[in-house]
Scaffold this active site. Structure first.
Site, PDB file in Angstrom:
ATOM      1  N   ARG A 212       0.857  -0.400   0.308  1.00  0.00           N
ATOM      2  CA  ARG A 212       0.144   0.179  -0.083  1.00  0.00           C
ATOM      3  C   ARG A 212       0.821   1.397   0.151  1.00  0.00           C
ATOM      4  O   ARG A 212       0.436   2.530  -0.428  1.00  0.00           O
ATOM      5  CB  ARG A 212      -1.227  -0.032   1.330  1.00  0.00           C
ATOM      6  CG  ARG A 212      -2.127   1.670   1.378  1.00  0.00           C
ATOM      7  CD  ARG A 212      -2.414   1.789   0.239  1.00  0.00           C
ATOM      8  NE  ARG A 212      -3.204   0.505  -0.910  1.00  0.00           N
ATOM      9  CZ  ARG A 212      -3.341   0.156  -2.026  1.00  0.00           C
ATOM     10  NH1 ARG A 212      -2.642   1.979  -2.629  1.00  0.00           N
ATOM     11  NH2 ARG A 212      -4.215  -0.070  -2.889  1.00  0.00           N
TER      12      ARG A 212
ATOM     13  N   LYS B 106       1.245  25.305  -4.179  1.00  0.00           N
ATOM     14  CA  LYS B 106       0.323  24.423  -3.750  1.00  0.00           C
ATOM     15  C   LYS B 106       0.537  23.223  -3.283  1.00  0.00           C
ATOM     16  O   LYS B 106      -0.073  22.421  -4.554  1.00  0.00           O
ATOM     17  CB  LYS B 106      -1.155  24.823  -4.557  1.00  0.00           C
ATOM     18  CG  LYS B 106      -1.462  25.580  -4.299  1.00  0.00           C
ATOM     19  CD  LYS B 106      -2.470  27.147  -5.096  1.00  0.00           C
ATOM     20  CE  LYS B 106      -2.318  28.251  -4.839  1.00  0.00           C
ATOM     21  NZ  LYS B 106      -3.729  28.693  -6.230  1.00  0.00           N
TER      22      LYS B 106
ATOM     23  N   LYS C 198       2.139  39.432  -4.264  1.00  0.00           N
ATOM     24  CA  LYS C 198       0.987  38.711  -4.575  1.00  0.00           C
ATOM     25  C   LYS C 198       0.628  40.303  -3.262  1.00  0.00           C
ATOM     26  O   LYS C 198       0.796  41.340  -3.290  1.00  0.00           O
ATOM     27  CB  LYS C 198       1.279  37.437  -3.851  1.00  0.00           C
ATOM     28  CG  LYS C 198       1.337  36.298  -4.490  1.00  0.00           C
ATOM     29  CD  LYS C 198       1.404  34.892  -3.823  1.00  0.00           C
ATOM     30  CE  LYS C 198       0.212  34.553  -4.350  1.00  0.00           C
ATOM     31  NZ  LYS C 198      -0.043  34.229  -5.909  1.00  0.00           N
TER      32      LYS C 198
ATOM     33  N   GLU D 175       2.127  40.080  -8.485  1.00  0.00           N
ATOM     34  CA  GLU D 175       0.960  39.304  -9.052  1.00  0.00           C
ATOM     35  C   GLU D 175       0.024  40.928  -9.423  1.00  0.00           C
ATOM     36  O   GLU D 175      -0.096  41.613  -8.814  1.00  0.00           O
ATOM     37  CB  GLU D 175      -0.259  38.538  -8.225  1.00  0.00           C
ATOM     38  CG  GLU D 175      -1.036  38.013  -8.591  1.00  0.00           C
ATOM     39  CD  GLU D 175      -1.896  37.052  -7.526  1.00  0.00           C
ATOM     40  OE1 GLU D 175      -1.638  36.185  -8.133  1.00  0.00           O
ATOM     41  OE2 GLU D 175      -1.604  37.803  -5.865  1.00  0.00           O
TER      42      GLU D 175
ATOM     43  N   ASP E 226      -3.306  37.086 -13.523  1.00  0.00           N
ATOM     44  CA  ASP E 226      -4.121  36.053 -12.202  1.00  0.00           C
ATOM     45  C   ASP E 226      -5.536  36.430 -12.793  1.00  0.00           C
ATOM     46  O   ASP E 226      -5.857  37.654 -13.495  1.00  0.00           O
ATOM     47  CB  ASP E 226      -4.104  36.381 -11.202  1.00  0.00           C
ATOM     48  CG  ASP E 226      -4.519  35.684 -10.214  1.00  0.00           C
ATOM     49  OD1 ASP E 226      -4.277  33.990 -10.561  1.00  0.00           O
ATOM     50  OD2 ASP E 226      -5.483  35.737  -9.233  1.00  0.00           O
TER      51      ASP E 226
END
Length: 288
Positions: free
Chosen positions: A107, A142, A174, A204, A225
């Site tokens: 597994r 992410k 950002k 951004e 974006d």
């Protein structure tokens, strides 16, 4: 997908802590009580790792390490190396040796292999969708905690490229940085003053007025974006080759072609690492 002959594997020293932690989590306090109870200690077997879906394989080194850490006598022979396109029923590798160890590691080996092959397959789906354009597919930060290095490796196996590996790679200003800093211009100026000449600066933006300000103050790259293809085309024209143009925001294989045709250099996709579906791969018994 990547060319398996040029895909550089990650060194074992990077992989072993991940695989060892996963095995320890699975073994718990008493080991594999099911396998130990019903499989004689001297029994040997051979199994095959088999694709159940079309996709791109990645993570075979982690699967092999899972078996080896449980029992060094287990041997895994790869037939479709990482970066290879695979079809349902195709054998990716054969594993032979002590039966107990193979069943105990099964597994953990498949968890890594299915997940990372899913990342590679998802990446390849967008790479294929934008074939013929100049745009490259890149991942983001992410990533699942602890798995960043191997997830980004799987993106490369799928034919994509990597964005930042961490906060220390480059400056990416950002929306919240801009808000707290008091605007784009002061944020960029402070970043330029605080970092060395080797550090790239990306900003951004989500409006054309923000982009105008970025182009006045100067940046190495601009993250465009959630812009549609028409707005992206206008933005690329305004940038005029003075910075790298990167598109982001809910991009999938269906929307990617129009975004690529807008002329951007990069297409960044977060779901490749934070929520991609696994590639279904199974372990089939072949011989005792």
């Amino acid at each position: 997908m990547s060319d398996p002959s040029i895909l550089s594997p990650l060194p074992r020293v990077m992989l072993e802590p991940l695989v060892r932690a996963a095995l320890l989590e699975d073994l718990g306090r008493a080991g594999d009580i099911t396998t130990d109870a019903i499989i004689p200690s001297g029994m040997r077997t051979q199994v095959a790792l088999v694709a159940r879906q079309n996709g791109v394989v990645a993570g075979l080194d982690l699967a092999a390490l899972a078996f080896a850490l449980i029992d060094p006598a287990i041997v895994m022979e790869t037939e479709a190396p990482d970066g290879s396109p695979v079809r349902p029923g195709q054998v990716l590798a054969r594993v032979s040796g002590p039966a107990r160890g193979i069943l105990t590691a099964e597994r953990t080996a498949l968890n890594f292999l299915c997940h990372l092959s899913g990342v590679a397959t998802g990446t390849a789906s967008i790479v294929t969708a934008i074939a013929g354009s100049k745009a490259r597919v890149v991942c983001t930060r992410k990533t699942m905690p602890g798995l960043r290095a191997v997830q980004k490796y799987a993106v490369r196996a799928g034919g994509g490229s990597n964005h930042r590996f961490g906060l220390d790679d480059a400056v990416l200003i950002k929306d919240n940085h801009i808000a707290v800093a008091g605007g784009i211009t002061p944020a960029v100026k402070r970043a330029r003053a605080a970092t060395g000449h080797m550090v790239k600066i990306e900003v951004e933006v989500d409006t054309m007025s923000q982009l105008e300000e970025v182009m006045r103050v100067g940046a190495d790259a601009v993250l465009l974006d959630n812009m549609g293809p028409e707005m992206l085309r206008e933005a690329v024209g305004m940038i005029g080759g003075r910075a790298i143009a990167e598109a982001s925001g809910r991009i999938n294989p269906q929307t990617a072609p129009a975004i690529a045709q807008a002329g951007v250099d990069l297409i960044s996709v977060g779901w490749l690492t934070h929520s991609v579906a696994v590639l279904d791969i199974g372990m089939d018994y072949e011989a005792g």
